[in-house]
Scaffold this active site. Structure first.
Site, PDB file in Angstrom:
ATOM      1  N   GLY A  12       6.547  44.154 -35.891  1.00  0.00           N
ATOM      2  CA  GLY A  12       5.755  44.008 -34.661  1.00  0.00           C
ATOM      3  C   GLY A  12       6.701  43.677 -33.529  1.00  0.00           C
ATOM      4  O   GLY A  12       7.201  42.550 -33.424  1.00  0.00           O
ATOM      5  N   ALA A  79      -3.106  39.307 -33.636  1.00  0.00           N
ATOM      6  CA  ALA A  79      -3.760  38.521 -34.681  1.00  0.00           C
ATOM      7  C   ALA A  79      -5.097  39.146 -35.069  1.00  0.00           C
ATOM      8  O   ALA A  79      -5.821  39.667 -34.221  1.00  0.00           O
ATOM      9  CB  ALA A  79      -3.961  37.088 -34.195  1.00  0.00           C
ATOM     10  N   SER A 131       5.011  28.494 -30.479  1.00  0.00           N
ATOM     11  CA  SER A 131       4.580  28.238 -29.104  1.00  0.00           C
ATOM     12  C   SER A 131       5.742  28.341 -28.131  1.00  0.00           C
ATOM     13  O   SER A 131       6.877  28.048 -28.476  1.00  0.00           O
ATOM     14  CB  SER A 131       3.957  26.856 -28.966  1.00  0.00           C
ATOM     15  OG  SER A 131       3.620  26.649 -27.609  1.00  0.00           O
ATOM     16  N   LYS A 185      -0.885  24.439 -34.642  1.00  0.00           N
ATOM     17  CA  LYS A 185      -0.682  25.287 -33.454  1.00  0.00           C
ATOM     18  C   LYS A 185      -2.005  25.437 -32.681  1.00  0.00           C
ATOM     19  O   LYS A 185      -2.028  25.412 -31.449  1.00  0.00           O
ATOM     20  CB  LYS A 185      -0.144  26.669 -33.867  1.00  0.00           C
ATOM     21  CG  LYS A 185      -0.128  27.712 -32.746  1.00  0.00           C
ATOM     22  CD  LYS A 185       0.814  27.322 -31.644  1.00  0.00           C
ATOM     23  CE  LYS A 185       1.027  28.229 -30.486  1.00  0.00           C
ATOM     24  NZ  LYS A 185       0.238  29.325 -30.112  1.00  0.00           N
ATOM     25  N   HIS A 188      -2.543  22.293 -30.798  1.00  0.00           N
ATOM     26  CA  HIS A 188      -1.588  22.322 -29.677  1.00  0.00           C
ATOM     27  C   HIS A 188      -2.206  23.089 -28.510  1.00  0.00           C
ATOM     28  O   HIS A 188      -2.200  22.631 -27.360  1.00  0.00           O
ATOM     29  CB  HIS A 188      -0.277  22.980 -30.121  1.00  0.00           C
ATOM     30  CG  HIS A 188       0.607  23.438 -28.996  1.00  0.00           C
ATOM     31  ND1 HIS A 188       0.330  24.569 -28.240  1.00  0.00           N
ATOM     32  CD2 HIS A 188       1.738  22.921 -28.461  1.00  0.00           C
ATOM     33  CE1 HIS A 188       1.260  24.705 -27.309  1.00  0.00           C
ATOM     34  NE2 HIS A 188       2.122  23.716 -27.423  1.00  0.00           N
ATOM     35  N   ASN A 189      -2.755  24.258 -28.799  1.00  0.00           N
ATOM     36  CA  ASN A 189      -3.344  25.062 -27.723  1.00  0.00           C
ATOM     37  C   ASN A 189      -4.559  24.376 -27.116  1.00  0.00           C
ATOM     38  O   ASN A 189      -4.779  24.446 -25.904  1.00  0.00           O
ATOM     39  CB  ASN A 189      -3.729  26.443 -28.250  1.00  0.00           C
ATOM     40  CG  ASN A 189      -2.519  27.343 -28.423  1.00  0.00           C
ATOM     41  OD1 ASN A 189      -1.411  26.857 -28.626  1.00  0.00           O
ATOM     42  ND2 ASN A 189      -2.710  28.641 -28.342  1.00  0.00           N
ATOM     43  N   GLU A 192      -3.373  21.871 -24.822  1.00  0.00           N
ATOM     44  CA  GLU A 192      -2.872  22.599 -23.640  1.00  0.00           C
ATOM     45  C   GLU A 192      -4.035  22.900 -22.665  1.00  0.00           C
ATOM     46  O   GLU A 192      -3.904  22.723 -21.454  1.00  0.00           O
ATOM     47  CB  GLU A 192      -2.224  23.885 -24.149  1.00  0.00           C
ATOM     48  CG  GLU A 192      -1.687  24.840 -23.121  1.00  0.00           C
ATOM     49  CD  GLU A 192      -1.178  26.123 -23.819  1.00  0.00           C
ATOM     50  OE1 GLU A 192      -0.449  26.042 -24.825  1.00  0.00           O
ATOM     51  OE2 GLU A 192      -1.543  27.218 -23.350  1.00  0.00           O
ATOM     52  N   TYR A 193      -5.170  23.311 -23.201  1.00  0.00           N
ATOM     53  CA  TYR A 193      -6.348  23.563 -22.354  1.00  0.00           C
ATOM     54  C   TYR A 193      -6.716  22.291 -21.583  1.00  0.00           C
ATOM     55  O   TYR A 193      -6.994  22.324 -20.388  1.00  0.00           O
ATOM     56  CB  TYR A 193      -7.556  23.963 -23.208  1.00  0.00           C
ATOM     57  CG  TYR A 193      -7.691  25.423 -23.571  1.00  0.00           C
ATOM     58  CD1 TYR A 193      -6.660  26.117 -24.195  1.00  0.00           C
ATOM     59  CD2 TYR A 193      -8.879  26.109 -23.324  1.00  0.00           C
ATOM     60  CE1 TYR A 193      -6.816  27.445 -24.568  1.00  0.00           C
ATOM     61  CE2 TYR A 193      -9.037  27.440 -23.682  1.00  0.00           C
ATOM     62  CZ  TYR A 193      -8.000  28.106 -24.313  1.00  0.00           C
ATOM     63  OH  TYR A 193      -8.163  29.412 -24.679  1.00  0.00           O
ATOM     64  N   ARG A 290     -13.525  26.540 -18.308  1.00  0.00           N
ATOM     65  CA  ARG A 290     -13.056  27.923 -18.154  1.00  0.00           C
ATOM     66  C   ARG A 290     -14.239  28.895 -18.259  1.00  0.00           C
ATOM     67  O   ARG A 290     -14.339  29.846 -17.501  1.00  0.00           O
ATOM     68  CB  ARG A 290     -12.020  28.269 -19.228  1.00  0.00           C
ATOM     69  CG  ARG A 290     -10.693  27.604 -19.012  1.00  0.00           C
ATOM     70  CD  ARG A 290      -9.636  28.299 -19.838  1.00  0.00           C
ATOM     71  NE  ARG A 290      -8.421  27.505 -19.932  1.00  0.00           N
ATOM     72  CZ  ARG A 290      -7.287  27.930 -20.495  1.00  0.00           C
ATOM     73  NH1 ARG A 290      -7.221  29.139 -21.022  1.00  0.00           N
ATOM     74  NH2 ARG A 290      -6.229  27.162 -20.539  1.00  0.00           N
TER      75      ARG A 290
END
Ligand SMILES: NC(=O)c1ccc[n+]([C@@H]2O[C@H](COP(=O)([O-])OP(=O)(O)OC[C@H]3O[C@@H](n4cnc5c(N)ncnc54)[C@H](OP(=O)(O)O)[C@@H]3O)[C@@H](O)[C@H]2O)c1
Length: 486
Positions: A12, A79, A131, A185, A188-189, A192-193, A290
């Protein structure tokens, strides 16, 4: 293609895969085999980067043949179904003992499923969170691998060589078995938001309360970046606010449509937290904010709804801009502590549910470099877990208690002001509400238990004696001992 010449391969070669392949190739001792479904990307990468010495492959058979044993391949594809398709093809050409690593943003439950299926063939499967975006992939990301201990023996040194380095330490650790890496992960995201939403709310309040321009607010963020809020997100916020649109000469932030996108990892974090029963209200509010922003039609029909009675919103300015900005800074820091505390809570709960041994201090350390939420502050989290590994609530660590103490008055004033003047600050206010809920002596949950018992005979516990009880609401309202039905 030369047989058995590469010690690692990448499948990829879109932006993430090609950058990761270049990063791998740039480290001493690595020879990198590369393969992409459509040939053009492979040709382009190999032609543009002769210095990397890539070993290109144009079929899975060639790819497998080019790798030394145990073969190790990192998948960096879209993904979802693409990942399954690539895994299926690799399993056909790999042998027991080989290692397939999925570095895409997979949902951790997919990783658990894939690991189980691939393990049955004798091949190792590692779900690995990466990340740092394309820049991180190239120069050094924060890497969160799961998978077996056996795979880590081979993978560890390779990943250590390409990871970001923070304060002399590589930003990679073997997070835990099967889906643990992708779980961490995901959280983590989610964090982050929350972090991004809090920063956006701080910007909005400063702009509307002080009338400062985006460029002036950029200076505020640049200043904050020299203190306890120092982080990549604060740093890039200053950059974005300073940017001027070439077409209109207006601040870029004023010509960007105010509808935030999302790729789904925030929603996964919240959905998972709901299943685990962990209140990640800061992350949830950030995710919902969001969604709200992107519902253009609903926003359009709602624009004329009544606001604060005395027109406080349109006339609102603060008397002392500098003092107000400092209050926002304190409120931001306190809310950020809450968001991270909630995120680590989710990791603890995930580890308990899925039987992973996750070192929370190590996780906070690997987030100090390479990734989007990298920040000074993560050292404080690492210290908190170093002092007490099983700390039940991160924000109760002494360092954070002191910061929350300092922020009390400012935090409450900022939340109250936003409500009074009608400026949405959902992440600030939900963080404060969570904090007050957590520290409350008694919560109105007692009343909810009473209501549940009334309409559904769901029973309740008492504060003064053991057992489970039910009141005969439709009878004589006396209390009886009952079976615990929750
Ligand atoms: N972008 C970021 O900042 C970031 C950060 C962290 C993690 N990630 C994750 O890293 C992964 C790669 O991201 P990306 O942005 O580089 O690429 P992407 O746009 O998500 O995916 C494109 C790649 O997937 C391949 N692909 C799609 N369907 C396939 C299939 N059925 N079989 C084989 N290959 C297939 C494409 O091959 P073709 O060229 O043949 O179409 C191409 O190489 C994703 O899982 C992403 O979520 C991205």
């Amino acid at each position: 293609m030369s047989e058995n010449s590469a010690n690692i391969g990448v499948v990829g070669l879109a932006v993430m895969g090609s950058n990761l392949a270049r990063n791998l190739a740039s480290r001493e001792g690595n020879t990198v085999a590369v393969y992409n479904r459509s040939r053009a990307k492979t040709d382009e990468l190999v032609t543009e980067h002769p210095e990397a010495g890539f070993v290109p492959a144009f079929s899975y058979e060639e790819f497998a043949a080019s790798l030394q044993k145990p073969r190790t391949a990192v998948i960096m594809v879209k993904a979802g179904r693409a990942t399954d398709a690539v895994i299926e093809s690799l399993v056909e050409v790999f042998e027991p003992g080989d290692i397939i690593v999925d570095g895409g943003n997979a949902l951790f439950t997919d990783t658990i499923r894939r690991e189980k299926a691939v393990r049955e063939t004798g091949i190792n499967f590692v779900g690995m969170g990466v990340s740092g975006g394309e820049e991180g992939a190239l120069r050094g990301p924060s890497i969160m691998p799961g998978g077996s201990d056996e795979s880590w023996v081979t993978l560890g040194p390779i990943l250590t060589s390409i990871a970001a380095v923070a304060e002399g330490e590589p930003c990679v650790t073997h997070v835990g078995h099967n889906g643990a890496g992708h779980f961490v992960k995901m959280v983590h995201n989610g964090i982050e938001y929350a972090d991004m939403q809090l920063i956006a709310e701080a910007y909005d309040l400063i702009r509307r309360g002080t009338g400062k321009t985006p460029a002036q607010i950029a200076d505020v963020f640049a200043e904050w970046n020299r203190g306890e809020l120092e982080s990549y997100l604060i740093e890039i916020t200053a950059e974005v606010l300073r940017q001027v649109d070439a077409d209109t000469q207006k601040p870029l932030v004023d010509v960007i449509l105010d509808q935030a996108g999302a790729k789904g990892t925030g929603a996964w974090t919240v959905q998972t937290a709901l299943s685990l029963g962990v209140p990640v209200s800061g992350i949830a509010e950030a995710t919902f904010a969001r969604s709200l922003s992107s519902h253009a039609e609903q926003r359009e029909v709602s624009r004329g709804l009544p606001g604060p009675a005395d027109d406080a919103q349109s006339n609102w300015t603060v008397e002392d801009p500098e003092a107000f900005i400092e209050k926002i800074r304190l409120a931001l820091y306190a809310s950020k502590i809450v968001a991270y505390s909630q995120g680590f809570d989710e990791i603890r709960a995930g580890a308990a549910e899925y039987d992973w041994k996750i070192d929370l201090g190590a996780v906070s350390k690997i987030w100090r470099g390479g990734c989007i939420i990298r920040a000074q502050f993560l050292n404080r989290i690492a210290e908190a877990y170093d002092t007490e590994t099983e700390l039940p609530v991160l924000l109760t660590a002494p360092y954070f208690v002191e910061a929350l103490q300092r922020a009390q008055a400012a935090w409450r004033e900022v939340v109250a002001t936003s409500a009074r003047v009608g400026i949405p600050a959902p992440a600030f206010s939900s963080s404060l509400a969570y904090y007050d809920g957590l520290r409350a002596d008694r919560l109105p949950a007692a009343l909810i238990q009473g209501q549940r018992d009334f309409f559904g005979a769901h029973t309740y516990k008492r504060i003064d004696k053991d057992g489970t009880f039910h009141t005969l609401w439709s009878g004589d309202r006396s209390e009886i001992e009952a079976e615990d039905t929750h």
